[in-house]
Design a protein around this motif. Structure first.
Motif, short mmCIF file in Angstrom:
data_model
loop_
_atom_site.label_atom_id
_atom_site.label_comp_id
_atom_site.label_asym_id
_atom_site.label_seq_id
_atom_site.Cartn_x
_atom_site.Cartn_y
_atom_site.Cartn_z
N ASN A 29 -1.36 -10.47 2.13
CA ASN A 29 -1.04 -9.80 0.87
C ASN A 29 -2.20 -8.94 0.38
O ASN A 29 -2.00 -7.84 -0.14
CB ASN A 29 -0.65 -10.80 -0.21
CG ASN A 29 0.78 -11.28 -0.06
OD1 ASN A 29 1.59 -10.63 0.60
ND2 ASN A 29 1.08 -12.41 -0.67
N SER A 30 -3.42 -9.42 0.53
CA SER A 30 -4.56 -8.66 0.04
C SER A 30 -4.82 -7.42 0.90
O SER A 30 -5.46 -6.47 0.44
CB SER A 30 -5.82 -9.53 -0.03
OG SER A 30 -6.24 -9.90 1.26
N ALA A 31 -4.33 -7.40 2.12
CA ALA A 31 -4.53 -6.25 3.01
C ALA A 31 -3.46 -5.17 2.82
O ALA A 31 -3.63 -4.06 3.30
CB ALA A 31 -4.54 -6.71 4.46
N ILE A 32 -2.38 -5.48 2.12
CA ILE A 32 -1.30 -4.52 1.92
C ILE A 32 -1.66 -3.62 0.74
O ILE A 32 -1.94 -4.10 -0.36
CB ILE A 32 0.04 -5.24 1.66
CG1 ILE A 32 0.43 -6.05 2.89
CG2 ILE A 32 1.13 -4.25 1.28
CD1 ILE A 32 1.64 -6.94 2.67
N PRO A 33 -1.65 -2.30 0.95
CA PRO A 33 -1.98 -1.38 -0.14
C PRO A 33 -0.97 -1.50 -1.29
O PRO A 33 0.22 -1.71 -1.07
CB PRO A 33 -1.87 0.01 0.49
CG PRO A 33 -1.85 -0.21 1.96
CD PRO A 33 -1.36 -1.59 2.19
#
Length: 120
Positions: A29-33
């Motif tokens: 989730n943290s890697a998804i823009p």
């Protein structure tokens, strides 16, 4: 679902690191823009490649022009053409297509044309 996740990730347990779903999903989730930028926008050929549901002219991902249909002949853009228009050009282009009863016509080479350039 844990087993399905292991299968999708092709994790066989030999890495010595245990897969912790919550930590993995948090990292994902943290890697998804969350903000769209011009540099982050995929080009039309990438969208077509990644969207198997675009079935019309898959070898032609670039907008060329509008092809108008005569309303008197009861012709209109196909469902496949409307779908591709929506996914590659957006909801405003689809609404315009429906307003003028025109199909989007596509090219295999980048025409550098926007749908608004030919909206007269």
């Amino acid at each position: 679902m844990y087993g399905d996740l292991l299968t999708v990730l092709r994790v066989d347990g030999t890495s010595g690191h245990k897969l912790i779903p919550n930590a993995f999903l948090e990292q994902l989730n943290s890697a998804i823009p969350t903000q769209v930028t011009a540099q982050g926008m995929p080009n039309p050929s990438e969208i077509v490649r990644l969207r198997p549901d675009i079935v019309e002219d898959r070898d032609k991902p670039y907008f060329d022009t509008w092809m108008r249909w005569d309303r008197e002949c009861n012709r209109r853009p196909s469902a496949e053409n409307r779908h591709k228009t929506l996914l590659l050009l957006g909801p405003d282009a689809l609404a315009f297509s429906e307003l003028i009863n025109a199909s989007s016509r596509w090219s295999s080479t980048d025409t550098k044309r926007g749908w608004k350039d030919h909206s007269h």
